[in-house]
Design an enzyme around this catalytic site. Structure first.
Site, PDB file in Angstrom:
ATOM      1  N   LYS A 189       2.144 -11.958   5.449  1.00 24.80           N
ATOM      2  CA  LYS A 189       1.514 -10.674   5.769  1.00 24.80           C
ATOM      3  C   LYS A 189       0.170 -10.903   6.456  1.00 24.80           C
ATOM      4  O   LYS A 189      -0.552 -11.849   6.111  1.00 24.80           O
ATOM      5  CB  LYS A 189       1.324  -9.888   4.460  1.00 24.80           C
ATOM      6  CG  LYS A 189       0.859  -8.450   4.634  1.00 24.80           C
ATOM      7  CD  LYS A 189       0.819  -7.758   3.269  1.00 24.80           C
ATOM      8  CE  LYS A 189       0.327  -6.334   3.347  1.00 24.80           C
ATOM      9  NZ  LYS A 189       0.308  -5.674   2.020  1.00 24.80           N
ATOM     10  N   SER A 220       2.732  -1.300   1.717  1.00 29.79           N
ATOM     11  CA  SER A 220       2.190  -1.682   3.004  1.00 29.79           C
ATOM     12  C   SER A 220       2.766  -2.996   3.551  1.00 29.79           C
ATOM     13  O   SER A 220       2.570  -3.296   4.727  1.00 29.79           O
ATOM     14  CB  SER A 220       0.667  -1.825   2.892  1.00 29.79           C
ATOM     15  OG  SER A 220       0.324  -2.858   1.988  1.00 29.79           O
ATOM     16  N   SER A 264       2.740  -2.549  -3.009  1.00 27.94           N
ATOM     17  CA  SER A 264       3.090  -2.883  -1.626  1.00 27.94           C
ATOM     18  C   SER A 264       4.030  -4.065  -1.438  1.00 27.94           C
ATOM     19  O   SER A 264       4.456  -4.344  -0.322  1.00 27.94           O
ATOM     20  CB  SER A 264       1.820  -3.146  -0.819  1.00 27.94           C
ATOM     21  OG  SER A 264       1.241  -1.920  -0.503  1.00 27.94           O
TER      22      SER A 264
END
Ligand code: GLN
Length: 502
Positions: A82, A157, A181
């Site tokens: 990420k 997210s 997330s």
């Protein structure tokens, strides 16, 4: 070896095949990039990719294999990370204009541990700006789509990490989970998402959103991969004084998923309709409800003792989470001021207009909303009323979890109230979006481990969540592995032309 066959292997199986010279690392990286070439323009899982560096590493791996000797557990496996986890010399944006061109001078500890375990980091994945969101639509770089149905969101997210793995554009990925997330995108994309116990994964090099909850962890296709990656990335780190060491997961004993006699509690507040102040309510969709019922049925059949119980404080978890996480975010994000690093307003005349101009155009709408909320709850007028009350409610929540874990080994709930929404749908009502985090934020506030595992036979993936006491990864993964085994059995029956109702 043909591409589909390569993707039939889990991350650790692939590493073994590479070590045993049955597949070359170069083949694995090429397979991943072939899929990326075909799919990425539509899915947008990545913010940046470095094929050349990945190929170079793969060639290096293949040379090492020929030399022989001991090789690490993720040797040669293409993995995505990420874009709020720093990777030295490679752009790290947090999905924000503020860091559009930021090149970090060091690598996050958890990423470095993956590299030391032999993983090849192929790219940085898309995300809601600074981790704030539920759909990956709040990214400066545009939305990511769900590979299982590109009309839908992948969740957020960590939606880019989920889409990369679910779309066979990486064998595993790291995400971060502040309020859900990792778990919620895993649920929407049919993956396993593990949020380890808070503090067991170093936050060094994870760009801070809400420091008391931020936790990095794996998104994978299988429980075994999640457990293996968890074992690699956890451990105390001198560079993060809140980090702690933890027992390693015994992966071989997960294999048969012994759930007989396991005491499983289901908080009623996380299994049915919940009403909130202001006329808001959260309904669990029929497919999610049915999936939970089916999970309970098979767990009981296997000899687990499943019981519904009341945990009333859970109905306040969303308020606690948004007060506390926004307060921490407003403080953490004050470092982005146009002076030290990141975006700087080119037209500013004096210092005040530099701050204002930089932060006005560097941050997106959702981030600004959180900063405003955070400043509000930390302001002198509202501090006692909001922040302090949320802090003391958080302590009560932790005590309620302690009490629950004196009766139960693990807790079960859906991961999200519904399947992946259509793109554009979740932009409509901000408060309703916040409320949909009800299932994931309690574990975040309490710092306890939680895993989402795909389960059931709804037309789109549904995730079941198991939560455990601190350092209770072994128990939650055992329970999750049981559902996974059942799911594998169902798929096999379907392939053989059975009914699918195993
Ligand atoms: N949806 C939550 C939020 O927007 C969770 C985000 C996260 O875990 N990073 O804050």
């Amino acid at each position: 070896m043909i591409r589909d066959e390569i993707f039939s292997f889990s991350a650790f199986e692939l590493a073994r095949k590479i070590r045993e010279k049955q597949i070359r690392a170069k083949e694995a990286v090429e397979a991943v990039f072939q899929n990326i070439d075909e799919r990425e323009s539509n899915i947008c899982a990545y913010i940046s990719l470095d094929k050349e560096a990945a190929m170079k590493e793969a060639r290096h791996c293949d040379e090492q294999v020929l030399k022989g000797g001991g090789l690490p557990p993720l040797f040669g496996v293409p993995v995505a990370v990420k874009d709020n986890l720093l990777l030295k010399g490679r752009r790290t944006t947090c999905g924000s204009r503020m860091l559009e061109n930021y090149i970090p001078p060091f690598t996050a500890t958890c990423v470095q541990k993956l590299q030391e375990a032999g993983a090849i980091i192929i790219g940085k994945t898309n995300m809601d700006e600074f981790g704030m969101g539920i759909s990956t639509e709040h990214s400066f770089f545009g939305p990511t789509k769900n590979p299982l149905d590109p009309a839908r969101v992948p969740g957020g997210s960590s939606g880019g990490s989920a889409a990369a793995v679910s779309g066979d554009m990486a064998f595993a990925a790291l995400g971060t989970d502040t309020g859900g997330s990792i778990r919620q995108p895993a649920a929407y994309c049919g993956l396993v998402g593990l949020r380890p116990t808070y503090g067991t994964v170093s936050r060094h090099g994870l760009v801070a959103f809400s420091s008391s909850m931020d936790t990095a962890g794996p998104l994978t296709r299988k429980i075994r991969d999640a457990a293996g990656i968890c074992n690699i990335v956890t451990g105390a780190d001198v560079k993060d004084q809140t980090s702690v060491s933890c027992p390693k997961i015994d992966i071989s004993s997960l294999e048969n998923a012994p759930v007989k006699g396991m005491r499983i509690g289901i908080p009623r507040e996380l299994s049915a309709e919940t009403d909130f102040e202001g006329g808001y309510s959260l309904a669990v969709s029929p497919e999610v409800k049915n999936t939970l019922t089916e999970a309970v049925r098979i767990l009981e059949e296997e000899g687990a003792r499943v019981e519904f119980f009341d945990m009333p404080i859970l109905s306040y978890a969303v308020e606690m989470y948004y007060i506390l996480s926004s307060a921490e975010a407003s403080s953490n994000l004050s470092r982005f001021d146009g002076i030290r690093y990141g975006y700087r307003d080119p037209d500013a005349g004096d210092l005040a207009s530099l701050y204002i101009g930089t932060r006005s155009s560097g941050f997106g709408l959702e981030v600004k909303r959180r900063i405003l909320m955070g400043n509000y709850v930390l302001s002198t007028e509202h501090f006692d009323d909001c922040y302090r009350r949320a802090e003391s409610a958080r302590k009560k929540l932790c005590r309620s979890f302690d009490a629950a874990f004196s009766r139960f080994d693990v807790l079960l709930s859906p991961t999200a109230p519904q399947v992946a929404p259509l793109l554009g749908e979740s932009g409509k009502d901000t408060l309703q979006n916040y409320i949909s985090d009800l299932f994931t934020v309690p574990a975040s506030l309490a710092g306890i481990p939680a895993v989402s595992v795909p389960f059931g036979n709804a037309s789109l993936p549904v995730g079941m969540q198991f939560m455990g006491p601190r350092f209770g990864e072994q128990s939650i993964l055992t329970a999750a592995r049981f559902l996974e085994m059942h799911q594998e059995g169902r798929k096999q029956k379907e392939l053989k032309g059975g009914t699918g109702n195993a």
